[in-house]
Design a protein around this motif. Structure first.
Motif, PDB file in Angstrom:
ATOM      1  N   ASN A  30      75.667  56.466  22.940  1.00 54.61           N
ATOM      2  CA  ASN A  30      74.042  56.520  23.295  1.00 54.61           C
ATOM      3  C   ASN A  30      73.942  55.040  22.379  1.00 54.61           C
ATOM      4  OD1 ASN A  30      71.318  55.870  23.287  1.00 54.61           O
ATOM      5  ND2 ASN A  30      71.143  57.913  22.857  1.00 54.61           N
ATOM      6  N   GLN A  80      69.479  62.910  24.127  1.00 54.55           N
ATOM      7  CA  GLN A  80      70.359  61.764  23.406  1.00 54.55           C
ATOM      8  C   GLN A  80      71.238  62.529  23.126  1.00 54.55           C
ATOM      9  OE1 GLN A  80      66.949  61.253  20.492  1.00 54.55           O
ATOM     10  NE2 GLN A  80      66.056  59.035  21.619  1.00 54.55           N
ATOM     11  N   PRO A  82      74.393  61.473  21.195  1.00 52.93           N
ATOM     12  CA  PRO A  82      75.015  60.362  20.755  1.00 52.93           C
ATOM     13  C   PRO A  82      76.487  60.326  20.527  1.00 52.93           C
ATOM     14  CG  PRO A  82      74.081  61.549  18.852  1.00 52.93           C
ATOM     15  CD  PRO A  82      73.220  62.212  19.807  1.00 52.93           C
TER      16      PRO A  82
END
Length: 150
Positions: A30, A80, A82
């Motif tokens: 991300n 999200q 990451p």
């Protein structure tokens, strides 16, 4: 000025491959929330946004400790993730890919790397080279930050 690793937010987890042979790749996926990684016997490098290694291949270690360093040390939201971790089974002797993989995504529920957790993405995982189901029966314990492989 050299960055002090003790002042950098971090969270660690462990991959435990008890009997099989595996390779893994971990990467920051991300761009809005980059994460760097440190494996055993490595120095802290904030630009290391991906890494890889072996578990149980030709005498390699069976337990890997991975430290993550979120650059933006805030909790992630549901969309999200990451961290992407791809674990693949390989043959014991030569380390050839068998077609089985597990794709996991990592997230942070708290600030400063707190609440590190993972979940399995079945759609991106493979069984005998076919997408849609994990060919590795991995266990995830987010309380102890452990990923167990058969």
């Amino acid at each position: 000025m050299k960055e002090n690793i003790m002042s950098v937010p971090s969270a660690s987890f462990q991959i435990n491959g008890s009997r099989g042979s595996y390779t893994f790749q971990i990467l920051s996926c991300n761009p809005q929330q980059p994460v760097s990684f440190m494996l055993p016997n490595q120095k802290y490098d904030p630009s290391r946004l991906q890494d890889s290694g072996d578990i149980g291949v030709m005498g390699s270690i069976r337990i890997i400790n991975v430290t993550t360093f979120p650059r933006i040390a805030i909790p992630t939201t549901w969309n999200q993730n990451p961290i992407k971790l791809v674990i693949s089974t390989v043959t014991t002797g030569e380390g050839d890919y068998t077609g089985n993989s597990a794709v996991l995504y990592g997230y942070y529920l708290g600030y400063g790397g707190d609440g590190l957790g993972f979940y399995l993405n079945q759609e991106q995982s493979t069984t005998a080279g076919q997408y849609g189901r994990s060919g590795i029966d991995c266990g995830i314990n987010n309380s102890t930050r452990n990923i167990f492989l058969p």
